[in-house]
Design a protein around this motif. Structure first.
Motif, PDB file in Angstrom:
ATOM      1  N   LYS A   1       0.825  -1.205   0.000  1.00 10.16           N
ATOM      2  CA  LYS A   1       0.000   0.000   0.000  1.00 10.16           C
ATOM      3  C   LYS A   1       0.862   1.258   0.000  1.00 10.16           C
ATOM      4  O   LYS A   1       0.324   2.368  -0.023  1.00 10.16           O
ATOM      5  CB  LYS A   1      -0.899   0.028   1.247  1.00 10.16           C
ATOM      6  CG  LYS A   1      -1.704  -1.213   1.476  1.00 10.16           C
ATOM      7  CD  LYS A   1      -2.755  -1.388   0.413  1.00 10.16           C
ATOM      8  CE  LYS A   1      -3.634  -2.602   0.661  1.00 10.16           C
ATOM      9  NZ  LYS A   1      -2.921  -3.870   0.561  1.00 10.16           N
ATOM     10  N   GLU A   2       2.158   1.115   0.035  1.00 11.12           N
ATOM     11  CA  GLU A   2       3.026   2.239   0.347  1.00 11.12           C
ATOM     12  C   GLU A   2       2.826   3.432  -0.548  1.00 11.12           C
ATOM     13  O   GLU A   2       2.859   4.578  -0.099  1.00 11.12           O
ATOM     14  CB  GLU A   2       4.492   1.782   0.306  1.00 11.12           C
ATOM     15  CG  GLU A   2       5.463   2.842   0.755  1.00 11.12           C
ATOM     16  CD  GLU A   2       6.869   2.290   0.886  1.00 11.12           C
ATOM     17  OE1 GLU A   2       7.797   3.073   1.121  1.00 11.12           O
ATOM     18  OE2 GLU A   2       7.027   1.070   0.752  1.00 11.12           O
ATOM     19  N   HIS A   3       2.618   3.217  -1.833  1.00  6.56           N
ATOM     20  CA  HIS A   3       2.589   4.347  -2.745  1.00  6.56           C
ATOM     21  C   HIS A   3       1.249   5.065  -2.767  1.00  6.56           C
ATOM     22  O   HIS A   3       1.139   6.131  -3.353  1.00  6.56           O
ATOM     23  CB  HIS A   3       2.932   3.869  -4.151  1.00  6.56           C
ATOM     24  CG  HIS A   3       1.905   2.952  -4.740  1.00  6.56           C
ATOM     25  ND1 HIS A   3       1.674   1.689  -4.262  1.00  6.56           N
ATOM     26  CD2 HIS A   3       1.035   3.130  -5.756  1.00  6.56           C
ATOM     27  CE1 HIS A   3       0.720   1.127  -4.969  1.00  6.56           C
ATOM     28  NE2 HIS A   3       0.305   1.974  -5.876  1.00  6.56           N
ATOM     29  N   ARG A   4       0.217   4.526  -2.129  1.00 10.84           N
ATOM     30  CA  ARG A   4      -1.102   5.170  -2.200  1.00 10.84           C
ATOM     31  C   ARG A   4      -1.599   5.678  -0.864  1.00 10.84           C
ATOM     32  O   ARG A   4      -2.671   6.286  -0.812  1.00 10.84           O
ATOM     33  CB  ARG A   4      -2.121   4.195  -2.785  1.00 10.84           C
ATOM     34  CG  ARG A   4      -1.830   3.793  -4.227  1.00 10.84           C
ATOM     35  CD  ARG A   4      -3.010   3.087  -4.853  1.00 10.84           C
ATOM     36  NE  ARG A   4      -3.323   1.844  -4.155  1.00 10.84           N
ATOM     37  CZ  ARG A   4      -4.551   1.496  -3.777  1.00 10.84           C
ATOM     38  NH1 ARG A   4      -5.574   2.294  -4.000  1.00 10.84           N
ATOM     39  NH2 ARG A   4      -4.759   0.342  -3.176  1.00 10.84           N
ATOM     40  N   LEU A   5      -0.877   5.434   0.216  1.00  9.16           N
ATOM     41  CA  LEU A   5      -1.359   5.810   1.531  1.00  9.16           C
ATOM     42  C   LEU A   5      -0.404   6.771   2.231  1.00  9.16           C
ATOM     43  O   LEU A   5       0.807   6.676   2.071  1.00  9.16           O
ATOM     44  CB  LEU A   5      -1.533   4.579   2.422  1.00  9.16           C
ATOM     45  CG  LEU A   5      -2.491   3.487   1.976  1.00  9.16           C
ATOM     46  CD1 LEU A   5      -2.534   2.385   3.023  1.00  9.16           C
ATOM     47  CD2 LEU A   5      -3.870   4.049   1.717  1.00  9.16           C
TER      48      LEU A   5
END
Length: 129
Positions: free
Chosen positions: A63-67
């Motif tokens: 999820k790192e790039h969207r949260l």
């Protein structure tokens, strides 16, 4: 300690949404708070955590790039900013706190929250295609 999550709703694919979690009766400073989600028929999934004292954070790899997770001590509120939402993101989103004292951000586990933490009541996010 009580947690109140809000900010869910119906959004379109590609939209952004910010969830909030208000902490009342806060007696902790060095503890990790975070967000989980649970889709129908699936297990509760860890998304992100933040250490209330150090402001260090931890994101689940996928999820790192969207949260983006953040907190505002003056408002006793934690946030989860989500971007580029997809229908697969449809779920009930829960905020939680692990009351184990620590100044280091780390992933949260459902079992540890159940044993020594608190859950918010959940807020539904529905993403339409």
């Amino acid at each position: 300690v009580q947690l109140q999550a809000s900010g869910g709703g119906l959004v379109q694919a590609g939209d952004s949404r910010t969830l909030s979690c208000i902490v009342s009766g806060r007696t902790f400073s060095a503890a990790n708070m975070g967000w989980f989600r649970q889709a129908p028929g699936k297990e509760r999934e860890f998304l992100a955590s933040i250490n209330w004292e150090s402001n260090g954070s931890y994101l689940a790899d996928s999820k790192e790039h969207r949260l983006t997770i953040s907190r505002d001590p003056a408002k006793n509120t934690m946030y989860l900013q989500m971007k580029s939402l997809e229908p697969e993101d449809t779920a009930v989103y829960y905020c939680a706190v692990d009351l184990t004292p620590t100044r280091f951000a780390r992933p949260l586990l459902v079992g540890e929250i159940n044993k020594n933490g608190r859950w918010g009541q959940g807020t539904q996010v529905t993403v339409s295609s």
